[in-house]
Motif scaffolding. Sequence first.
Motif, PDB file in Angstrom:
ATOM      1  N   GLU A 113       0.827  -1.214   0.000  1.00  0.00           N
ATOM      2  CA  GLU A 113       0.000   0.000   0.000  1.00  0.00           C
ATOM      3  C   GLU A 113       0.855   1.256   0.000  1.00  0.00           C
ATOM      4  OE1 GLU A 113      -3.631   2.045   2.602  1.00  0.00           O
ATOM      5  OE2 GLU A 113      -2.898   0.025   3.088  1.00  0.00           O
ATOM      6  N   GLY A 114       2.023   1.185   0.659  1.00  0.00           N
ATOM      7  CA  GLY A 114       2.911   2.339   0.711  1.00  0.00           C
ATOM      8  C   GLY A 114       3.384   2.782  -0.654  1.00  0.00           C
TER       9      GLY A 114
ATOM     10  N   TYR B  91       1.686   2.734  -3.340  1.00  0.00           N
ATOM     11  CA  TYR B  91       0.585   3.502  -3.928  1.00  0.00           C
ATOM     12  C   TYR B  91       0.485   4.875  -3.256  1.00  0.00           C
ATOM     13  CZ  TYR B  91      -0.914  -0.659  -6.446  1.00  0.00           C
ATOM     14  OH  TYR B  91      -0.962  -1.731  -7.300  1.00  0.00           O
ATOM     15  N   ASP B  92       0.670   4.908  -1.947  1.00  0.00           N
ATOM     16  CA  ASP B  92       0.630   6.184  -1.230  1.00  0.00           C
ATOM     17  C   ASP B  92       1.700   7.139  -1.752  1.00  0.00           C
ATOM     18  OD1 ASP B  92      -1.452   5.303   0.339  1.00  0.00           O
ATOM     19  OD2 ASP B  92      -0.162   4.694   2.018  1.00  0.00           O
ATOM     20  N   ARG B  93       2.865   6.586  -2.103  1.00  0.00           N
ATOM     21  CA  ARG B  93       3.979   7.422  -2.550  1.00  0.00           C
ATOM     22  C   ARG B  93       3.742   8.077  -3.906  1.00  0.00           C
ATOM     23  NH1 ARG B  93       6.744   2.749  -0.642  1.00  0.00           N
ATOM     24  NH2 ARG B  93       7.590   3.098   1.455  1.00  0.00           N
TER      25      ARG B  93
ATOM     26  N   SER C  39       1.773  10.176  -4.310  1.00  0.00           N
ATOM     27  CA  SER C  39       1.500  11.585  -3.969  1.00  0.00           C
ATOM     28  C   SER C  39       2.626  12.493  -4.454  1.00  0.00           C
ATOM     29  CB  SER C  39       1.319  11.745  -2.458  1.00  0.00           C
ATOM     30  OG  SER C  39       2.499  11.366  -1.765  1.00  0.00           O
TER      31      SER C  39
ATOM     32  N   ARG D  77      -3.594   5.259  -7.210  1.00  0.00           N
ATOM     33  CA  ARG D  77      -3.570   5.574  -5.777  1.00  0.00           C
ATOM     34  C   ARG D  77      -4.948   5.386  -5.150  1.00  0.00           C
ATOM     35  NH1 ARG D  77      -3.083  10.675  -2.613  1.00  0.00           N
ATOM     36  NH2 ARG D  77      -1.639  10.244  -0.916  1.00  0.00           N
ATOM     37  N   SER D  78      -5.983   5.836  -5.862  1.00  0.00           N
ATOM     38  CA  SER D  78      -7.366   5.625  -5.413  1.00  0.00           C
ATOM     39  C   SER D  78      -8.301   5.995  -6.552  1.00  0.00           C
ATOM     40  CB  SER D  78      -7.688   6.479  -4.172  1.00  0.00           C
ATOM     41  OG  SER D  78      -8.069   7.791  -4.548  1.00  0.00           O
TER      42      SER D  78
END
Length: 304
Positions: free
Chosen positions: A118-119, A121-123, A125, A144-145
Amino acid sequence: MKKFVLHCIIGLIIVFILDFGIGKGLEYFYFKQTSGFQHRTTYSIEHTNEDILVFGSSRANHHYKTDVFEKKLNSTFYNTGRDGNFIFYQTAILRSVLKRYKPKLILYDFAGKFSYDEGDYDRLSSLLPYYKHHPEIRNIVDLRSPYEPFKNVSGIYPYNSTIGNIVIGNVNIEGMRTKANKGYVPLFGEWKDPIALHDTVKPYEADENKITVFKEFLDLCKQNKIPMIVVVSPIFYNYESDYSIALCKKLCDEEKVPFFDFTRNTDFLKAPYLFDDISHLNDDGATLFSDKVVDLVKGKLKNQ
């Protein structure tokens, strides 16, 4: 009831105006930066014109020394590596680069893994400030979403986790900015501990998004007839096997992309003084490693 609706409308208009105004201010100062990792991302996406580009994460950022490549290959060079950013980021950067020009050679420093995290995907940003003006990267950021297209209507949203770094990137105070040489950021520590055995990375279920995006990177180079080399740079630990490296090699072999693994190279495994930590070379180590990669590049170009 009418008053309530009117107040709601007025409130929404105020929120919109504030969001737009603050967002424009953050955008201005974000892209006004002249140093730091955010500036280097902007340069990578919008301004690179160098002959040779390196893609990767922190291991690319700290392992490929600009001066060595430029002097020994008589070519311009830029390091697009960014700490903590892996397969998704690298392919997004390549898409933007290819909108503008075709490098003469691409080096891809593989690190990370193909399993779901998941990290990772968060990155994504880190690419939000470019979402509005670079449609070529949007479907990667959208991983990411499913709400990213709606969130990015906001002026503030792309910058809401970058404000501190925007400040640092806009002030000229000695020691606050990371010094870089065309994307290469040297490390100067010296590892003192003996070599250790690292955990084996066993076979796992691959994240299909990562596989697809990594293969796209290979395909884009092939379609644009850009010579490419994939490298796994040195580490200072032993391991029995690493499925991530094995899978990367398999994917490269399928696409006939040269793949070189330095993680078992004894020139580095016997030399802790060449490392800043167990995963990153220091400046001396980067010099030696860059020399070795230059030899690979010469062989690759000779056979073109």
